[in-house]
Design an enzyme around this catalytic site. Structure first.
Site, PDB file in Angstrom:
ATOM      1  N   GLU A  49       0.861  -1.197   0.000  1.00 40.39           N
ATOM      2  CA  GLU A  49       0.000   0.000   0.000  1.00 40.39           C
ATOM      3  C   GLU A  49       0.888   1.234   0.000  1.00 40.39           C
ATOM      4  OE1 GLU A  49      -2.756   0.307   3.337  1.00 40.39           O
ATOM      5  OE2 GLU A  49      -2.707   2.493   3.177  1.00 40.39           O
ATOM      6  N   ARG A  53       0.337  10.506   0.442  1.00 42.20           N
ATOM      7  CA  ARG A  53       0.651  11.582   1.389  1.00 42.20           C
ATOM      8  C   ARG A  53       1.847  12.391   0.942  1.00 42.20           C
ATOM      9  NH1 ARG A  53       0.331   8.174   7.024  1.00 42.20           N
ATOM     10  NH2 ARG A  53      -1.509   7.010   6.411  1.00 42.20           N
ATOM     11  N   LYS A 137     -11.032  -2.054   6.670  1.00 40.30           N
ATOM     12  CA  LYS A 137      -9.807  -1.761   7.417  1.00 40.30           C
ATOM     13  C   LYS A 137     -10.234  -1.331   8.828  1.00 40.30           C
ATOM     14  CE  LYS A 137      -6.391   2.036   7.325  1.00 40.30           C
ATOM     15  NZ  LYS A 137      -5.062   2.323   6.761  1.00 40.30           N
TER      16      LYS A 137
HETATM   17  C1  3PG Z   1      -1.326   4.509   8.239  1.00 38.81           C
HETATM   18  O1  3PG Z   1      -2.294   4.821   7.585  1.00 38.81           O
HETATM   19  O2  3PG Z   1      -0.490   5.320   8.647  1.00 38.81           O
HETATM   20  C2  3PG Z   1      -1.182   3.061   8.485  1.00 38.81           C
HETATM   21  O3  3PG Z   1      -2.269   2.633   9.172  1.00 38.81           O
HETATM   22  C3  3PG Z   1       0.115   2.662   9.105  1.00 38.81           C
HETATM   23  O4  3PG Z   1       0.083   2.788  10.469  1.00 38.81           O
HETATM   24  P1  3PG Z   1       1.422   2.529  11.296  1.00 38.81           P
HETATM   25  O5  3PG Z   1       2.451   3.488  10.777  1.00 38.81           O
HETATM   26  O6  3PG Z   1       1.034   2.782  12.717  1.00 38.81           O
HETATM   27  O7  3PG Z   1       1.813   1.088  11.044  1.00 38.81           O
END
Ligand code: 3PG
Length: 215
Positions: A49, A53, A137
């Site tokens: 994924e 961002r 999710k």
């Molecule tokens: C996110 O969207 O940032 C993900 O859920 C990843 O989360 P994490 O960095 O806590 O693993």
């Protein structure tokens, strides 16, 4: 009325079932994204994924989809309908959102791209199920109640399957993966910033191997 699962829900489930862990990647462009993706796929994690961002995220998705054999690339942090079509054009085969809105669901449905919408409560999960989303999710997993919370949803909502994400590490991943309503987990712990910054792809591959063996 409860809708049956969307057709795209079935293909989403097939993608998520193929791995125990989905690395959540925030990358700046093809230069860091392509070798990172290759290192993860080499370790057995083929579903990735890429969060939308950064400015370079879409270009990174394009390059990964084109250049990394065996990788299935999804776009994360999808918040708007226009991001649905941008991600699809870049080559994303599935979409992930931290939350769930009717607009986003409709846009993904229209585009024919599977969407993994984020939910943190039973009500949000039920609202998404009413729209045909039975694969969700659970976000942000740890702050929202973690394993105990998700376990509590299994009996009343047995038709729903979750990919918990947010605050998970290898040890916690194991506990989530033991739940009957969890198909896989997501997280950024698989790609520590120091390893990525140092282009230490061997370390990334070795972490990926550990994750791939979690189930
Ligand atoms: C996110 O969207 O940032 C993900 O859920 C990843 O989360 P994490 O960095 O806590 O693993």
């Amino acid at each position: 009325m409860l809708k049956g699962p969307l057709m795209s829900d079935a293909s989403l489930l097939a993608i998520l079932k193929s791995v125990p862990v989905i690395p959540v990647l925030t990358v700046h462009g093809p230069e860091d994204a392509v070798p990172l993706a290759r290192a993860l796929v080499a370790g057995g994690l083929s579903v990735l994924e890429v969060t939308l961002r950064t400015e370079g995220a879409l270009k990174a998705i394009e390059a990964m989809a084109r250049e990394v054999a065996g990788a299935v690339i999804g776009a994360g942090t999808v918040l708007t309908a226009s991001q649905v079509s941008e991600a699809q054009s870049a080559g994303a085969t599935f979409l992930v959102s931290p939350g769930s809105t009717a607009k986003l669901s409709e846009a993904a449905h229209h585009a024919g791209v599977p969407l993994l919408p984020g939910v943190a409560t039973a009500s949000e999960a039920m609202a998404m199920a009413e729209m045909g989303h039975h694969v969700l999710k659970f976000f942000p997993a740890e702050p929202a109640g973690g394993v105990a919370y998700l376990k509590s949803l299994a009996a009343p909502l047995p038709h729903l399957t979750f990919c918990p994400t947010g605050g998970i590490d290898a040890a916690k991943a194991k506990s989530y993966l033991a739940l009957p309503n969890v198909v896989c987990v997501g997280g950024s712990w698989v790609t520590p910033a120091d390893a990525v910054n140092a282009a230490d792809w061997a370390r990334v591959t070795s972490l990926a191997k550990e994750c791939a063996g979690l189930r």
